[in-house]
Design a protein around this motif. Structure first.
Motif, PDB file in Angstrom:
ATOM      1  N   HIS A 144      87.512  64.184  25.161  1.00 44.38           N
ATOM      2  CA  HIS A 144      87.286  65.057  26.306  1.00 44.38           C
ATOM      3  C   HIS A 144      88.044  64.608  27.554  1.00 44.38           C
ATOM      4  CE1 HIS A 144      84.609  61.676  26.955  1.00 44.38           C
ATOM      5  NE2 HIS A 144      84.513  62.024  28.222  1.00 44.38           N
ATOM      6  N   LEU A 180      90.888  65.100  28.931  1.00 50.79           N
ATOM      7  CA  LEU A 180      91.580  66.097  29.752  1.00 50.79           C
ATOM      8  C   LEU A 180      90.624  67.044  30.464  1.00 50.79           C
ATOM      9  CD1 LEU A 180      94.638  67.066  27.507  1.00 50.79           C
ATOM     10  CD2 LEU A 180      94.603  65.588  29.529  1.00 50.79           C
ATOM     11  N   GLU A 181      89.345  66.924  30.159  1.00 53.97           N
ATOM     12  CA  GLU A 181      88.337  67.751  30.813  1.00 53.97           C
ATOM     13  C   GLU A 181      87.674  67.047  31.989  1.00 53.97           C
ATOM     14  OE1 GLU A 181      85.629  68.737  27.702  1.00 53.97           O
ATOM     15  OE2 GLU A 181      87.163  69.680  26.448  1.00 53.97           O
ATOM     16  N   ARG A 222      91.478  66.361  36.075  1.00 48.62           N
ATOM     17  CA  ARG A 222      91.858  67.705  36.523  1.00 48.62           C
ATOM     18  C   ARG A 222      92.315  67.691  37.988  1.00 48.62           C
ATOM     19  NH1 ARG A 222      90.198  72.147  33.158  1.00 48.62           N
ATOM     20  NH2 ARG A 222      90.445  71.338  31.024  1.00 48.62           N
ATOM     21  N   HIS A 277      93.335  65.784  20.893  1.00 50.40           N
ATOM     22  CA  HIS A 277      93.533  66.409  22.195  1.00 50.40           C
ATOM     23  C   HIS A 277      94.270  67.741  22.194  1.00 50.40           C
ATOM     24  CE1 HIS A 277      93.330  61.931  23.093  1.00 50.40           C
ATOM     25  NE2 HIS A 277      92.257  62.427  23.656  1.00 50.40           N
ATOM     26  N   ARG A 333      93.542  70.708  21.006  1.00 51.17           N
ATOM     27  CA  ARG A 333      92.699  71.843  21.412  1.00 51.17           C
ATOM     28  C   ARG A 333      92.469  71.826  22.913  1.00 51.17           C
ATOM     29  NH1 ARG A 333      87.938  72.439  23.113  1.00 51.17           N
ATOM     30  NH2 ARG A 333      87.359  70.285  22.672  1.00 51.17           N
ATOM     31  N   GLN A 334      92.301  70.632  23.480  1.00 50.92           N
ATOM     32  CA  GLN A 334      92.115  70.515  24.925  1.00 50.92           C
ATOM     33  C   GLN A 334      93.335  70.977  25.707  1.00 50.92           C
ATOM     34  OE1 GLN A 334      90.323  66.887  26.721  1.00 50.92           O
ATOM     35  NE2 GLN A 334      90.368  66.158  24.622  1.00 50.92           N
ATOM     36  N   ASP A 386      93.037  74.581  26.328  1.00 55.77           N
ATOM     37  CA  ASP A 386      92.021  74.810  27.362  1.00 55.77           C
ATOM     38  C   ASP A 386      92.576  74.466  28.746  1.00 55.77           C
ATOM     39  OD1 ASP A 386      90.289  75.526  25.338  1.00 55.77           O
ATOM     40  OD2 ASP A 386      89.285  73.572  25.266  1.00 55.77           O
ATOM     41  N   LEU A 387      93.312  73.363  28.832  1.00 56.30           N
ATOM     42  CA  LEU A 387      93.898  72.937  30.106  1.00 56.30           C
ATOM     43  C   LEU A 387      94.923  73.956  30.599  1.00 56.30           C
ATOM     44  CD1 LEU A 387      94.385  70.777  32.311  1.00 56.30           C
ATOM     45  CD2 LEU A 387      96.054  69.727  30.759  1.00 56.30           C
TER      46      LEU A 387
END
Length: 289
Positions: A127, A129-130, A135, A157, A159-160, A163-164
């Motif tokens: 997680h 990058l979340e 951010r 990462h 999938r992240q 999202d990013l």
């Protein structure tokens, strides 16, 4: 100060978007160990220049290989001394936005500084990058128009990254090594990688490097990489892919000459304009070179 010779100036430009340098023995690059064989050595600008020039590669962008300010400073110094080094993708402490802002302000004054990367594949947290702090730091890059490179994103990462990219459409994201497809893995793993890479490519603020595709588990040849290339080409299209040699790490798979020939074979069906985008144009656009 090195310069291009007449033959290099007249030939279509080849720009290697992913080149590393390092010097052992100064407390950095702790990930490089004797078990890495040929990589357990010092790799200088002069060594890199010789390898690239022999294959008609006239320019290169250096990419960080250590999560330290010293590594970035060393790359910027090399870029100042060698005009064939046209850019530097450096490091920032993404979980410390204030420190990241201070370093970014300093390095952004150098016209060779053109991107940011951290060794996210060494972070066990899926997680990362979340994180709010990360951010916040990435928002600094977005405002400054500086791309963010993400290495070896699969399986933790990738999938992240989608999202990013969706959450920060002003941030240009560069997927290094096509996210590191699980070559030598199961069919299900390859399908998951292809799905996640496609999700990333669906966002317009993403591009990818065809680089770092050697692996201990699978053959390093154009034929063996055809499936990976086809997935990447369908997902991103030829104008959102760029060549990266990943020297000297690529020496684990073969010589730099073999890396160039492999890339040339994979892109044989591209048009002249598409080929130029792959060899140089995409990197020039993304990194503003």
């Amino acid at each position: 100060m090195s310069s291009l010779n007449a033959a290099e100036r007249s030939a279509p430009l080849r720009l290697d978007s992913h080149l590393h340098l390092w010097a052992l023995g100064d407390g950095q690059y702790s990930w490089v160990q004797p078990a890495h064989g040929i990589l357990y050595d010092t790799f200088t600008p002069e060594m890199a220049r010789q390898a690239l020039a022999a294959q008609g590669v006239g320019q290169a962008i250096l990419v960080q290989a250590d999560d330290t300010a010293a590594d970035t400073e060393a790359m910027l110094a090399a870029a100042a001394a060698h005009d064939w080094i046209v850019g530097v993708v450096g490091w920032l402490p993404l979980e410390e936005p204030s420190a990241a802002a201070a370093l970014l302000e300093r390095w952004a004054e150098n016209d060779k500084f053109c991107g940011v990367r951290t060794l996210i594949h060494s972070d066990p947290r899926p997680h990362v990058l979340e994180l709010e702090t990360v951010r916040a730091s990435l928002a600094l890059l977005a405002r400054a128009g500086i791309p963010f490179d993400v290495p070896d994103a699969f399986p933790r990462h990738l999938r992240q990254v989608a999202d990013l990219a969706a959450a920060m459409p002003e941030l240009m994201i560069v997927v290094d090594h096509l996210g590191k497809p699980p070559r030598g893995g199961t069919a299900e793993q390859m399908q998951l990688w292809a799905k996640q890479l496609g999700d990333v490519a669906a966002l317009p603020n993403t591009v990818a490097k065809v680089s770092g595709l050697h692996t201990d588990a699978a053959e390093f040849s154009a034929q063996a990489l055809e499936q990976v290339w086809d997935v990447a080409l369908e997902a991103f299209g030829p104008h959102r892919l760029m060549f990266g040699g990943d020297w000297p790490v690529s020496l684990l798979g073969g010589s730099y000459a073999q890396t160039i020939q492999l890339a040339a074979t994979l892109m044989d069906s591209l048009s002249e304009a598409e080929s130029q985008a792959f060899w140089a144009g995409t990197a020039q656009r993304v990194y503003k070179r």
